[in-house]
Enzyme design. Sequence first.
Site, PDB file in Angstrom:
ATOM      1  N   ASP A 280      44.166  -4.468 142.204  1.00  6.58           N
ATOM      2  CA  ASP A 280      43.164  -5.220 141.467  1.00  6.58           C
ATOM      3  C   ASP A 280      42.255  -4.211 140.762  1.00  6.58           C
ATOM      4  OD1 ASP A 280      41.650  -7.336 140.479  1.00  6.58           O
ATOM      5  OD2 ASP A 280      41.620  -8.394 142.377  1.00  6.58           O
ATOM      6  N   TYR A 281      41.340  -4.731 139.963  1.00 12.44           N
ATOM      7  CA  TYR A 281      40.550  -3.888 139.059  1.00 12.44           C
ATOM      8  C   TYR A 281      39.758  -2.819 139.830  1.00 12.44           C
ATOM      9  CZ  TYR A 281      37.803  -2.841 134.849  1.00 12.44           C
ATOM     10  OH  TYR A 281      37.233  -2.223 133.764  1.00 12.44           O
TER      11      TYR A 281
END
Length: 754
Positions: A280-281
């Site tokens: 994820d980011y």
Amino acid sequence: MKKTILSLATLLLAVPTFGQKKPMKEYVDDLMQRMTLQEKIGQLNLMVAGNITTGSAMDTKVSGAIAAGQMGGVFNIKGADKIKALQEVAVKKSRLGIPLLVGMDVIHGYETIFPIPLALSCSWDLKAIERSAQIAAKEASADGINWTFSPMVDIALDARWGRVSEGNGEDPYLGSRIAEAMVRGYQGDYTRKDNIMACLKHYALYGAVESGREYNTVDMSRLRMFNQYLAPYKAAIDAGVGSVMSSFNLVDGVPATANHWLMTELLRNQWKFDGFTVTDYGSIGEILRHGTAATLKEASAQALTAGTDMDMCSMGFIGTLEQSVKDGTVSQKTIDKACRRILEAKYKLGLFANPYKYCDTKRRAKDIYTADNRAEARQIAAETFVLLKNDNQLLPLQKQGKIALIGPLANTRANMAGTWCVAYTPDKYATLKEGMERALQGKAQLLYAQGCNVTRSEQLQRDGEFGKTIERGDDRQLKAEALAVARQADVIVCAMGETADMSGECASRTDLTLPDVQHELLAELVKSGKPVVLLNFSGRPTVLTWEQQHVPAIMNVWFGGSETADAISDVLFGDKVPSGKLTVSMPQATGQVPLYYNHLSTGRPVPDHADRFWKYQSNYLDVRNDALYPFGYGLSYTTFSYGKVSLSAPTMSRNGSVEAKVTVANTGQRDADEVVQLYIRDVVASVARPVKELKGFQRIHLKAGESREIRFTINADMLKFYNAQLQQVVEPGEFQIMTGPNSDQVSTATLTVQ
């Protein structure tokens, strides 16, 4: 001269030949033999594309990294022309010409927006859900996207967590079936131009964050993981999902992105996943904050060796892995594995055969936000609304007289689609006011007033970044205008609840009741004595206890997507019959959460629906244990009756099967859909089992007066669970087989497994 010839030969060898027919392994083997270590690491780097225009695509920082072979993919860029410009950089300017993965958060539609995923799950219509994913993929692929960060399959039991809106509710069985449908819808078999690669998220357990607070920690037993949380992830894997995104949270005290047991032992060794994983980011950088690594270099090595293949935006892999190979903390073999998985994904998508497969700029006009797509979105949205209360058959409303539409959600364009609409075009979408005006044109008069702000606190609304597009005014003046409009009306429709941004990522709430000024206005409107209909907009289970006691009709409309206005009007005025069923338990008070139907029994349970406090038993002083509206609940404009469930045999062997039968009749005046639900309880087992678990359902259509015998085949798979040794077993003994319209109202038969 000889040196020049050799250089030219080397150059020709480096450039791939697109459109060739080599099998995937042979093709990727050949390509990787020609790649440098830094080019392999470059394939593991994923970055936001930034503000790209076709004219300047060659001059940006991103394009420089692409040309240098330092980027395997980009995300959240919109437009086939812009994406083609970046693909041209990759294909024509980089040494090996390897095309890009192009991702986007296409969560519940592209420009034609479908209901938020939680709402979609309330349709219990797997074909419709799969079709919504197909249309989303068709539109996204027409604009250059080849990869979506969806489906999100996290089981969420705590309504305080905002990302409940992005998942499929509280049940692992239903969540598994929806995960499969979404993967099929997005991916197909990859041969078509309108299929894209799906990305399962968030792996794993993100929906179990403590206190319902975004990005918080998670801690649970392996037994609970396997029996209650992991099934939807595995279902998506078994359905062939192409990629998996790791979650932000800890699992067993280790960040998911760097958790070898999670990312390799379970995902690859046990579940046989053969696609690629992505963070994820920025989550590799966040490993440092979790305190399990001291430097980005160390965190990157941990993530890669744990089984993470692609780094989203931390710049950890691209910045540190080459040095880690030199100092021996990471092996080149591990990098090769990760690189191979990324290249195989590009091969499966057909990007090596045609790097511009998704860059046909002519497709936008014929495939995006079309009349056909919008019609399907409108139909599907109508299936997701859940009728919670309907005293004296107030609904459907007649298209006559004067109807007052009041509330901060009544005349807002941007809030209809809901959260996570990265590519949406809200200026094209109708407000509820406009939809109702169309439905009533020439038949009834629609009166309108905003009535109140989203919440009394301007600071909260501003700092919370919700309701930004709803104009603020003086609450006393707004209320006076609403009451004046209400006095003229025959019936009042209230459009109230959350705004789109009050649920979703980083939208945790500690109070799930209707916001202050909205509740005060609703109470005043009820006092008027006029019939009141509440349309409750929400992205999560909300507390409607006061509303249930005082408002004659309540319909949860969630956020229905780009066609919300017309879909609500269809159901509100009876052109369509509501058929949605809750996939979350709606609490009586926020203090009950986490609340879910498939809980374990305690040693001191109270009777179901106990209406008084029981000393020294497991209950609250002030609120009953049960939900205000249980899982599976939803009313209709008609009525249904259920017969008693019966079994084809009272016993079955561990490898056998029996048939459960129940007769369902439409006893009302309208043709309608009903969702018939099957629940099972293992009464005595080696570990405690839930009081009931959903194990089957059928969405059926019955004409007024029609009855039908519904059959469910019960087999060993439906009776399995994970024991204390994490072995999936069927244990002999007594099972309760239950059918009904929701998890609370069931008929029960007993089955003995020998």
